[in-house]
Motif scaffolding. Structure first.
Motif, PDB file in Angstrom:
ATOM      1  N   ALA A   1      54.384 -23.493  -4.503  1.00 54.57           N
ATOM      2  CA  ALA A   1      54.238 -24.025  -3.141  1.00 54.57           C
ATOM      3  C   ALA A   1      53.452 -25.320  -3.167  1.00 54.57           C
ATOM      4  O   ALA A   1      52.453 -25.452  -3.875  1.00 54.57           O
ATOM      5  CB  ALA A   1      53.526 -23.004  -2.265  1.00 54.57           C
ATOM      6  N   GLY A   2      53.910 -26.283  -2.397  1.00 54.18           N
ATOM      7  CA  GLY A   2      53.178 -27.542  -2.244  1.00 54.18           C
ATOM      8  C   GLY A   2      53.499 -28.583  -3.281  1.00 54.18           C
ATOM      9  O   GLY A   2      53.130 -29.761  -3.113  1.00 54.18           O
ATOM     10  N   HIS A   3      54.181 -28.218  -4.374  1.00 53.06           N
ATOM     11  CA  HIS A   3      54.525 -29.226  -5.377  1.00 53.06           C
ATOM     12  C   HIS A   3      55.593 -30.152  -4.796  1.00 53.06           C
ATOM     13  O   HIS A   3      56.519 -29.689  -4.116  1.00 53.06           O
ATOM     14  CB  HIS A   3      55.040 -28.548  -6.650  1.00 53.06           C
ATOM     15  N   PRO A   4      55.488 -31.472  -5.044  1.00 55.31           N
ATOM     16  CA  PRO A   4      56.456 -32.414  -4.447  1.00 55.31           C
ATOM     17  C   PRO A   4      57.904 -32.066  -4.766  1.00 55.31           C
ATOM     18  O   PRO A   4      58.787 -32.242  -3.921  1.00 55.31           O
ATOM     19  CB  PRO A   4      56.067 -33.763  -5.062  1.00 55.31           C
ATOM     20  N   GLU A   5      58.159 -31.566  -5.969  1.00 54.01           N
ATOM     21  CA  GLU A   5      59.539 -31.215  -6.319  1.00 54.01           C
ATOM     22  C   GLU A   5      60.045 -30.057  -5.467  1.00 54.01           C
ATOM     23  O   GLU A   5      61.197 -30.052  -5.015  1.00 54.01           O
ATOM     24  CB  GLU A   5      59.624 -30.854  -7.808  1.00 54.01           C
TER      25      GLU A   5
ATOM     26  N   ALA B   1      66.826 -21.912   5.038  1.00 52.08           N
ATOM     27  CA  ALA B   1      67.927 -21.676   4.091  1.00 52.08           C
ATOM     28  C   ALA B   1      67.406 -21.352   2.696  1.00 52.08           C
ATOM     29  O   ALA B   1      68.111 -20.737   1.895  1.00 52.08           O
ATOM     30  CB  ALA B   1      68.845 -22.893   4.029  1.00 52.08           C
ATOM     31  N   VAL B   2      66.168 -21.782   2.400  1.00 46.86           N
ATOM     32  CA  VAL B   2      65.597 -21.589   1.066  1.00 46.86           C
ATOM     33  C   VAL B   2      64.301 -20.784   1.196  1.00 46.86           C
ATOM     34  O   VAL B   2      63.440 -21.111   2.016  1.00 46.86           O
ATOM     35  CB  VAL B   2      65.301 -22.941   0.377  1.00 46.86           C
ATOM     36  N   THR B   3      64.164 -19.756   0.376  1.00 46.72           N
ATOM     37  CA  THR B   3      62.941 -18.956   0.332  1.00 46.72           C
ATOM     38  C   THR B   3      62.244 -19.186  -0.999  1.00 46.72           C
ATOM     39  O   THR B   3      62.879 -19.088  -2.061  1.00 46.72           O
ATOM     40  CB  THR B   3      63.257 -17.460   0.486  1.00 46.72           C
ATOM     41  N   LEU B   4      60.957 -19.482  -0.956  1.00 49.47           N
ATOM     42  CA  LEU B   4      60.198 -19.754  -2.170  1.00 49.47           C
ATOM     43  C   LEU B   4      59.742 -18.447  -2.811  1.00 49.47           C
ATOM     44  O   LEU B   4      59.203 -17.567  -2.137  1.00 49.47           O
ATOM     45  CB  LEU B   4      58.990 -20.638  -1.849  1.00 49.47           C
ATOM     46  N   VAL B   5      59.937 -18.340  -4.119  1.00 48.33           N
ATOM     47  CA  VAL B   5      59.471 -17.197  -4.910  1.00 48.33           C
ATOM     48  C   VAL B   5      58.550 -17.753  -5.994  1.00 48.33           C
ATOM     49  O   VAL B   5      58.988 -18.502  -6.866  1.00 48.33           O
ATOM     50  CB  VAL B   5      60.657 -16.444  -5.552  1.00 48.33           C
TER      51      VAL B   5
ATOM     52  N   VAL C   1      67.643 -21.004  -7.645  1.00 48.78           N
ATOM     53  CA  VAL C   1      67.444 -22.219  -8.437  1.00 48.78           C
ATOM     54  C   VAL C   1      65.957 -22.247  -8.800  1.00 48.78           C
ATOM     55  O   VAL C   1      65.169 -21.463  -8.272  1.00 48.78           O
ATOM     56  CB  VAL C   1      67.841 -23.501  -7.664  1.00 48.78           C
ATOM     57  N   THR C   2      65.568 -23.141  -9.706  1.00 52.13           N
ATOM     58  CA  THR C   2      64.158 -23.195 -10.072  1.00 52.13           C
ATOM     59  C   THR C   2      63.647 -24.628 -10.126  1.00 52.13           C
ATOM     60  O   THR C   2      64.408 -25.567 -10.339  1.00 52.13           O
ATOM     61  CB  THR C   2      63.882 -22.539 -11.460  1.00 52.13           C
ATOM     62  N   GLN C   3      62.352 -24.741  -9.936  1.00 55.12           N
ATOM     63  CA  GLN C   3      61.638 -25.986 -10.219  1.00 55.12           C
ATOM     64  C   GLN C   3      61.843 -26.299 -11.699  1.00 55.12           C
ATOM     65  O   GLN C   3      61.952 -25.404 -12.533  1.00 55.12           O
ATOM     66  CB  GLN C   3      60.158 -25.766  -9.901  1.00 55.12           C
ATOM     67  N   THR C   4      61.867 -27.581 -12.055  1.00 55.29           N
ATOM     68  CA  THR C   4      62.210 -27.961 -13.435  1.00 55.29           C
ATOM     69  C   THR C   4      61.027 -27.882 -14.397  1.00 55.29           C
ATOM     70  O   THR C   4      61.221 -27.984 -15.607  1.00 55.29           O
ATOM     71  CB  THR C   4      62.772 -29.389 -13.487  1.00 55.29           C
TER      72      THR C   4
END
Length: 323
Positions: free
Chosen positions: A130-134, A146-150, A170-173
């Motif tokens: 949470a909070g990361h610019p990406e 539409a998107v839920t953060l896990v 999908v995932t953060q890189t």
């Protein structure tokens, strides 16, 4: 007689430092300054490294938090490597700004995946912080909700989708490969029909740097990760080292942050660098050790990286200028 310096073996992890996406982003700012002159405006830090940002600022880059902080101008406006929500380029078009997008192509790939899942009617889970610019940029590609953060495996255990048979992720890189695998395992166990990426979202550079740290962790008494506290992939390298058996792992901005008190009596140190940390900072750290120790330097290479990304067309040399 001068006192002899104690021996120290430095294991230098490779790959380390700049990835192709960071290299491209910095090039975009430097080429824009060379072609269009100063100032060049950059929304957010181009990459998460204070040394890089300060050096570009000295050349004429102006870093701002939001487009509203930029005066009306014909000068280039650059989006950072982390990517932006769709509302940002829309606002830039409304103001007729000249935009150069430095979003890493591997982040753009995640944006495209998320959009495709949404078009197919799938609910989307984004594994990230949470909070990361990406993360903000990826969630901002689609309508709110539409998107839920896990963020954790615990989150994955609790999530209650609208329809378990219409679910994707999908995932953060820049995540921990191992942490992400454990979260994905929970999701696949709970939701066997979940749709994942065709190819791993965690970028090759993040994966390679973590593998190199795992290779040296058992050999060393301390690992130093050169990188900024805001850098997600650098923070993950510290965690990876600790889990791989190196209890003392520290994130440092540069040679001035070396915790000398913690390494007085150890025989080996590992050094790596996050994907946004320049090699010059690593060299300064090694030099600081040479001043205090009789250093034996060993490079441990676990992968070769030859990936490069093109800069935007506006910044490429024309045939006449390349001749």
């Amino acid at each position: 007689m001068p006192q002899s310096r104690p021996p120290l073996t430095i294991y230098l992890a490779a790959p380390r430092g700049f990835c192709a996406g960071v290299d491209r982003a910095i090039q975009i700012v430097e080429l824009a300054l060379a072609k269009y002159g100063a100032p060049v405006y950059v929304r957010h830090e181009i990459v998460h490294n204070r040394f890089v940002v300060d050096s570009l600022r000295a050349k004429g880059a102006v870093f701002v938090e939001e487009l509203d902080d930029i005066p009306d101008t014909d000068q280039p406006v650059i989006f950072s490597a982390h990517g932006v929500a769709k509302s940002v380029p829309a606002a830039a078009r409304h103001r007729r700004m000249f935009v150069l997008d430095a979003t890493c192509p591997l982040v753009s790939k995640v944006h495209i995946e998320a959009a495709r899942h949404h078009e197919e009617g799938l609910e989307i889970l984004l594994i990230g912080h949470a909070g990361h610019p990406e993360v903000i940029g990826t969630m901002g590609q689609l309508p709110e909700g539409a998107v839920t953060l896990v963020e954790t495996a615990e989150d994955a255990e609790r999530i209650e989708p609208r329809d378990p048979k219409k679910l994707s992720f999908v995932t953060q890189t820049t995540l921990s490969v191992d942490d992400t695998a454990s979260i994905v395992a929970v999701l696949r166990r709970r939701f066997p029909d979940i749709v994942g990426p065709h190819k791993e979202d965690i970028c090759y550079a993040t994966t390679n740097r973590q593998a190199a740290v795992k290779a040296i962790a058992p050999k060393i008494g301390c690992l130093l990760v050169v990188g900024s506290p805001q850098s997600s992939n650098s923070l993950r390298l510290v965690e990876v080292a600790q889990r791989a058996g190196c209890a003392t792992a520290r994130l440092i901005d540069g040679a001035g942050d070396i915790p000398w008190g913690e390494i007085e009596n150890i025989e080996s140190v590992g050094i790596t660098a996050g994907a946004s940390a320049p090699e010059t900072l690593v060299e300064q750290v090694i030099e600081a050790f040479r001043e205090r120790f009789d250093v034996k330097l060993e490079t441990v290479t676990t992968a070769q990286e030859r990936i490069a990304f093109n800069v935007p067309r506006e910044l490429r040399p024309t045939p006449s200028s390349a001749a």
